[in-house]
Design an enzyme around this catalytic site. Structure first.
Site, PDB file in Angstrom:
ATOM      1  N   GLU A   1      -1.196  -4.529  -6.360  1.00  0.00           N
ATOM      2  CA  GLU A   1      -1.109  -4.730  -5.080  1.00  0.00           C
ATOM      3  C   GLU A   1       0.695  -4.511  -4.904  1.00  0.00           C
ATOM      4  O   GLU A   1       1.471  -5.513  -5.647  1.00  0.00           O
ATOM      5  CB  GLU A   1      -0.945  -5.276  -3.615  1.00  0.00           C
ATOM      6  CG  GLU A   1      -0.060  -5.542  -2.304  1.00  0.00           C
ATOM      7  CD  GLU A   1      -0.441  -6.599  -1.141  1.00  0.00           C
ATOM      8  OE1 GLU A   1      -1.036  -7.941  -1.978  1.00  0.00           O
ATOM      9  OE2 GLU A   1       0.082  -6.539  -0.676  1.00  0.00           O
TER      10      GLU A   1
ATOM     11  N   ASP B   1       8.783  -0.885   2.100  1.00  0.00           N
ATOM     12  CA  ASP B   1       9.520  -0.396   3.396  1.00  0.00           C
ATOM     13  C   ASP B   1      10.134   0.668   3.824  1.00  0.00           C
ATOM     14  O   ASP B   1      10.006   1.476   2.588  1.00  0.00           O
ATOM     15  CB  ASP B   1      11.327  -0.715   2.397  1.00  0.00           C
ATOM     16  CG  ASP B   1      11.130  -2.987   2.315  1.00  0.00           C
ATOM     17  OD1 ASP B   1      10.538  -3.378   3.174  1.00  0.00           O
ATOM     18  OD2 ASP B   1      11.041  -2.983   1.009  1.00  0.00           O
TER      19      ASP B   1
END
Ligand SMILES: C[S@@+](CC[C@H](N)C(=O)[O-])C[C@H]1O[C@@H](n2cnc3c(N)ncnc32)[C@H](O)[C@@H]1O
Length: 319
Positions: A29, A104
């Site tokens: 991840e 982001d």
């Protein structure tokens, strides 16, 4: 069981079994945030090995506590860039799944190059995923999502399928935050159906022993210090400061080195050599478990240069 990934003990690339002491599907991840998602998927799949990466110190600290509380032995956390692990740690064809939840978005045009999911990411990933392995992406940013899907598709390595997000991906910290703000969510799987034709080797060369040097002369008195900037192929470093050791003879230099996707803080000590081949030994301390890379080698070189300018002579180098 160690929770933090111990890169010092591993070679680049490293076999799955060297990290977990067992063969099992390997899952990464990138950007685990508070670690809630990673912990719950790792609990749901004790038969998989999980590595999580996040560049934020606060994320690493929160996720560490969660993983420890959950008592998981199939998770390792890395405080640093997932790109660094993809490039250097994972063997070709070794990854079963990669999760990226709410990366982001970097909305401003001039910041777009900071996005994680670039063409180069999909190319590198196509080398490290196993055939049939998947990237699972969930985000609230439709422009980023669309761009990522185009990049994945046009690379020619993936079959891209868009679906509604799985419920687990909608329980992350950012999913909860954006859900309260009424945002929409987007989810896709990019499944590898072809591999990268040429090899993409690790970029960081990790060496076995830590760099050091032997010098003759006496420890210089330091009354003032101007920081030193040193450039080398693929990186640079800054010798930020030097301090005198308390209660013993010696100096400690504080260095920050920057290599591709790897930033290291190095503490380099100069002290009397225990063995008599030289007066002084300059060595990298094991504080923060630094990696022996080109950056640490160049850091020792830069400090040696500073010392020789102050009258010391080099009589043995390992860098
Ligand atoms: C918007 S947050 C999402 C966090 C979490 N996935 C969630 O859904 O709550 C993005 C996370 O990605 C991390 N990050 C950004 N670039 C990264 C990189 N190259 N490698 C690893 N983590 C990264 C940030 O520190 C941040 O924790």
């Amino acid at each position: 069981m160690p929770i933090l990934l111990d890169l010092q003990s591993l070679s680049f690339p490293a076999a799955n079994v060297a990290v977990f002491q067992r063969e099992a599907p390997l899952v990464l991840e990138v950007g685990f945030g508070d670690g809630g998602f990673l912990t719950s998927v790792a609990q749901a799949h004790p038969e998989w090995n999980f590595i999580g990466a996040d560049v934020a110190h606060a994320s690493a600290a929160r996720a560490f506590k969660r993983v420890r509380r959950a008592g998981l032995s199939n998770v390792r956390l890395y405080h640093g860039s997932g790109l660094f692990l993809l490039r250097n740690l994972f063997c070709d064809g070794s990854l079963y799944r990669v999760y990226v939840n709410f990366p982001d978005p970097w909305y401003k045009k001039r910041h777009a190059s900071r996005r994680l999911l670039q063409a180069s990411f999909f190319e590198l990933l196509s080398a490290r995923l196993e055939l049939g392995g998947k990237l699972l992406l969930t985000t609230d940013s439709e422009p980023y999502f669309r761009q990522a899907l185009i990049l994945a598709h046009s690379s020619g390595y993936y079959r891209v399928t868009e679906t509604t997000p799985p419920s687990a991906a909608l329980r992350t910290k950012y999913a909860t935050k954006w859900s309260a703000a009424g945002r929409n969510f987007y989810h896709a799987a990019a499944q590898k159906h072809a591999g990268h034709p040429s090899q993409i080797p690790p970029q960081i060369r990790k060496e076995l022993g830590m760099h050091h040097a032997l010098l003759n002369g006496s420890i210089p008195a330091v009354t003032e210090f101007d920081k030193v900037i040193h450039h080398f192929a693929d990186g640079h470093l800054v010798v930020l400061d030097v301090m005198r050791m308390i209660g013993q003879e010696g100096l400690v230099f504080i260095v920050r080195s920057h290599e591709p996707e790897l930033e290291q803080e190095l503490f380099i000590q100069l002290r009397p050599a225990r063995r008599a081949q030289a007066d002084l030994l300059l060595s990298v301390m094991n504080l923060g478990k630094p990696l022996a890379t080109r950056g640490s080698s160049e850091a020792v070189r830069a400090v040696c240069h500073w010392l020789t300018q102050r009258g010391l002579t080099l009589c043995g180098t390992y860098y």
